[in-house]
Motif scaffolding. Structure first.
Motif, PDB file in Angstrom:
ATOM      1  N   VAL A  39      19.539  46.069  27.013  1.00 21.60           N
ATOM      2  CA  VAL A  39      20.759  46.662  26.202  1.00 21.60           C
ATOM      3  C   VAL A  39      20.469  47.954  25.461  1.00 21.60           C
ATOM      4  O   VAL A  39      21.275  48.768  25.431  1.00 21.60           O
ATOM      5  N   LEU A  40      19.381  48.304  25.094  1.00 21.21           N
ATOM      6  CA  LEU A  40      18.904  49.482  24.550  1.00 21.21           C
ATOM      7  C   LEU A  40      18.975  50.667  25.698  1.00 21.21           C
ATOM      8  O   LEU A  40      19.395  51.797  25.345  1.00 21.21           O
ATOM      9  N   TYR A  41      18.538  50.199  26.515  1.00 19.25           N
ATOM     10  CA  TYR A  41      18.688  51.373  27.760  1.00 19.25           C
ATOM     11  C   TYR A  41      20.169  51.604  28.075  1.00 19.25           C
ATOM     12  O   TYR A  41      20.391  52.791  28.521  1.00 19.25           O
ATOM     13  N   LYS A  42      21.145  50.628  28.169  1.00 14.55           N
ATOM     14  CA  LYS A  42      22.411  50.828  28.475  1.00 14.55           C
ATOM     15  C   LYS A  42      22.949  51.626  27.207  1.00 14.55           C
ATOM     16  O   LYS A  42      23.788  52.490  27.346  1.00 14.55           O
ATOM     17  N   LEU A  43      22.391  51.524  26.075  1.00 16.40           N
ATOM     18  CA  LEU A  43      22.892  52.432  24.706  1.00 16.40           C
ATOM     19  C   LEU A  43      22.495  53.816  25.238  1.00 16.40           C
ATOM     20  O   LEU A  43      22.943  54.837  24.943  1.00 16.40           O
ATOM     21  N   LEU A  44      21.207  54.028  25.319  1.00 13.44           N
ATOM     22  CA  LEU A  44      20.703  55.163  25.667  1.00 13.44           C
ATOM     23  C   LEU A  44      21.312  55.980  26.737  1.00 13.44           C
ATOM     24  O   LEU A  44      21.571  57.060  26.567  1.00 13.44           O
ATOM     25  N   GLN A  45      21.729  55.334  28.131  1.00 22.53           N
ATOM     26  CA  GLN A  45      22.650  55.950  29.147  1.00 22.53           C
ATOM     27  C   GLN A  45      23.597  56.289  28.623  1.00 22.53           C
ATOM     28  O   GLN A  45      24.213  57.440  28.909  1.00 22.53           O
ATOM     29  N   GLY A  46      24.468  55.525  27.771  1.00 17.77           N
ATOM     30  CA  GLY A  46      25.697  55.859  27.173  1.00 17.77           C
ATOM     31  C   GLY A  46      25.616  57.074  26.439  1.00 17.77           C
ATOM     32  O   GLY A  46      26.556  57.781  26.313  1.00 17.77           O
ATOM     33  N   LEU A  47      24.576  57.247  25.368  1.00 22.62           N
ATOM     34  CA  LEU A  47      24.591  58.445  24.521  1.00 22.62           C
ATOM     35  C   LEU A  47      24.170  59.601  25.487  1.00 22.62           C
ATOM     36  O   LEU A  47      24.816  60.560  25.244  1.00 22.62           O
ATOM     37  N   GLY A 100      15.280  56.145  16.830  1.00 18.72           N
ATOM     38  CA  GLY A 100      14.084  55.891  16.198  1.00 18.72           C
ATOM     39  C   GLY A 100      14.219  54.124  15.553  1.00 18.72           C
ATOM     40  O   GLY A 100      13.198  53.569  15.541  1.00 18.72           O
ATOM     41  N   LEU A 101      15.325  53.880  15.067  1.00 20.85           N
ATOM     42  CA  LEU A 101      15.713  52.465  14.654  1.00 20.85           C
ATOM     43  C   LEU A 101      15.568  51.463  15.508  1.00 20.85           C
ATOM     44  O   LEU A 101      15.014  50.369  15.350  1.00 20.85           O
ATOM     45  N   THR A 102      16.027  51.778  16.701  1.00 21.78           N
ATOM     46  CA  THR A 102      15.618  50.843  17.907  1.00 21.78           C
ATOM     47  C   THR A 102      14.395  50.551  18.287  1.00 21.78           C
ATOM     48  O   THR A 102      13.926  49.542  18.603  1.00 21.78           O
ATOM     49  N   LYS A 103      13.629  51.762  18.063  1.00 25.32           N
ATOM     50  CA  LYS A 103      12.128  51.622  18.198  1.00 25.32           C
ATOM     51  C   LYS A 103      11.423  50.704  17.313  1.00 25.32           C
ATOM     52  O   LYS A 103      10.672  49.984  17.566  1.00 25.32           O
ATOM     53  N   GLN A 104      11.704  50.762  15.915  1.00 26.90           N
ATOM     54  CA  GLN A 104      11.557  49.917  14.897  1.00 26.90           C
ATOM     55  C   GLN A 104      11.823  48.697  15.166  1.00 26.90           C
ATOM     56  O   GLN A 104      11.031  47.654  14.846  1.00 26.90           O
ATOM     57  N   MET A 106      11.224  52.898  25.879  1.00 26.58           N
ATOM     58  CA  MET A 106      12.028  53.994  25.338  1.00 26.58           C
ATOM     59  C   MET A 106      11.511  54.524  24.305  1.00 26.58           C
ATOM     60  O   MET A 106      11.448  53.503  23.220  1.00 26.58           O
ATOM     61  N   HIS A 107      11.174  55.576  23.805  1.00 28.77           N
ATOM     62  CA  HIS A 107      10.663  56.193  22.992  1.00 28.77           C
ATOM     63  C   HIS A 107      11.959  57.317  22.604  1.00 28.77           C
ATOM     64  O   HIS A 107      12.419  58.151  23.319  1.00 28.77           O
ATOM     65  N   PRO A 108      12.028  57.332  21.098  1.00 25.22           N
ATOM     66  CA  PRO A 108      12.866  58.696  20.567  1.00 25.22           C
ATOM     67  C   PRO A 108      12.504  59.946  20.842  1.00 25.22           C
ATOM     68  O   PRO A 108      11.291  59.911  21.020  1.00 25.22           O
ATOM     69  N   PRO A 109      13.449  61.070  20.977  1.00 26.37           N
ATOM     70  CA  PRO A 109      12.640  62.165  20.983  1.00 26.37           C
ATOM     71  C   PRO A 109      11.743  62.588  19.979  1.00 26.37           C
ATOM     72  O   PRO A 109      11.796  61.980  19.018  1.00 26.37           O
TER      73      PRO A 109
END
Length: 190
Positions: free
Chosen positions: A139-147, A55-59, A1-4
């Motif tokens: 977990v991060l994908y779940k966050l992304l989907q929720g957003l 971006g912070l999740t990527k870091q 997953m990469h930030p926009p």
């Protein structure tokens, strides 16, 4: 997953994490770490808040990779997690200003913390990272989907606020409020 792609409007909100070349075990003296955190320019600036969070999740993922190679300490991974948690709260608050309920995502920081605690409880190695990274990404994908599910209500709210006037559409998207998690929930991972 990469930030926009990084948006110029978000240039005020930025984060930098620099890793120290020293590695440290949980029971050792922490190695120095340089972190800077600047919240988005406006608490209601949802696109920047989301972009900064992604971006912070990527870091955090990058810091985990460095940890697995013994190029970053557990403390540095923990600090990266704390930044994600702080920005998660800022993002929840930004959405709340638009009356968008984020309570369905409140479990994400705890889920992420649990995976990180299990991962960091083992000796750093690429094998350990290979075992835990799919769980971190889930977990991060779940966050992304929720957003992503919040994007449409956000746009509708903004449009209703600017009815009749041309308003810029939010620049983030990725190819009844209840209490949000408190900062104390983002304490350093033991």
């Amino acid at each position: 997953m990469h930030p926009p792609p990084y948006d110029q409007a978000c240039a005020v909100g930025h984060t930098t994490i620099m890793s120290s070349p020293q590695t440290t075990r949980w029971n050792s003296k922490p190695s120095p770490i340089i972190t800077t955190y600047t919240a988005p320019p406006s608490p209601s600036d949802v696109p920047c808040a989301v972009q900064t969070l992604l971006g912070l999740t990527k870091q955090l993922q990058d810091m985990l990779r460095l940890w697995s190679l013994e190029q970053a300490s557990e403390t540095q991974v923990s600090d990266a997690y704390i930044l994600v948690g702080m920005q998660f709260n800022a993002t929840v608050n930004a959405f709340a200003r638009h009356h968008i309920d984020m309570s369905d995502l409140f479990s994400i920081p705890t889920e992420l913390r649990n995976v990180l605690e299990n991962c960091l409880g083992e000796d750093p190695s690429p094998r350990v990272l290979d075992h835990y990274m799919p769980k971190v990404r889930a977990v991060l994908y779940k966050l992304l989907q929720g957003l992503q599910t919040k994007q449409s209500p956000y746009k509708k709210h903004v449009e209703s606020q600017h009815r009749g006037s041309a308003s810029p559409s939010p620049r983030w998207s990725s190819s009844s409020s209840s209490a949000s998690p408190t900062e104390s929930e983002y304490r350093r991972i033991p």
